[in-house]
Design a protein around this motif. Structure first.
Motif, short mmCIF file in Angstrom:
data_model
loop_
_atom_site.label_atom_id
_atom_site.label_comp_id
_atom_site.label_asym_id
_atom_site.label_seq_id
_atom_site.Cartn_x
_atom_site.Cartn_y
_atom_site.Cartn_z
N ILE A 36 0.84 -1.20 0.00
CA ILE A 36 0.00 0.00 0.00
C ILE A 36 0.87 1.25 0.00
N LYS A 37 1.95 1.21 0.76
CA LYS A 37 2.87 2.35 0.81
C LYS A 37 3.41 2.66 -0.59
N ASN A 38 3.82 1.62 -1.31
CA ASN A 38 4.33 1.82 -2.67
C ASN A 38 3.26 2.37 -3.61
N MET A 39 2.03 1.90 -3.45
CA MET A 39 0.94 2.38 -4.29
C MET A 39 0.65 3.87 -4.05
N LEU A 40 0.77 4.29 -2.79
CA LEU A 40 0.41 5.66 -2.43
C LEU A 40 1.56 6.66 -2.54
#
Length: 89
Positions: free
Chosen positions: A34-38
Motif C-alpha cells: 500500500i505504501k508503494n501504491m500511495l
C-alpha cells in the motif's frame, strides 16, 4: 486536501465486495504494498485519488487487516509489555 498538506490524512480501501474503509494514512503505510501504491513514483491512480481497490480481498478480511495495521502502529517500539502466565492448578 488541506492547504499546505501534500497527502490526505486518510485513505480509502475498497474490498472486492464493495465495502469501503477509511483508514489513517500512517496505519495503511504499515503495508509495503500500500505504501508503494500511495507514494511510489509515477502517476498511479491510487496515489492521485488516495484510494486503493483490492479485487481479491473480501470486506471481512480487509477489516481484519486494518485492525492489524492499527495494532502494529500502536504497539511497535513499546518498551513495557505485561506478560500474563496462566498456570493450571
Amino acid at each position: 486536501m488541506a492547504e499546505g498538506q501534500e497527502h490526505p490524512e486518510y485513505v480509502k480501501l475498497i474490498s472486492c465486495d464493495g465495502k469501503e474503509f477509511f483508514c489513517e494514512r500512517k496505519a495503511a503505510m504499515i503495508s509495503g504494498t500500500i505504501k508503494n501504491m500511495l507514494t511510489g513514483p509515477g502517476q498511479f491512480t491510487e496515489k492521485q485519488m488516495g484510494e486503493v481497490s483490492f479485487p481479491e480481498i473480501s470486506g471481512d478480511v480487509l477489516e481484519k487487516v486494518l485492525e492489524y495495521f492499527h495494532y502494529k502502529l500502536r504497539y511497535t517500539n513499546v518498551r513495557c509489555v505485561a506478560i500474563f502466565l496462566f498456570i493450571d492448578t
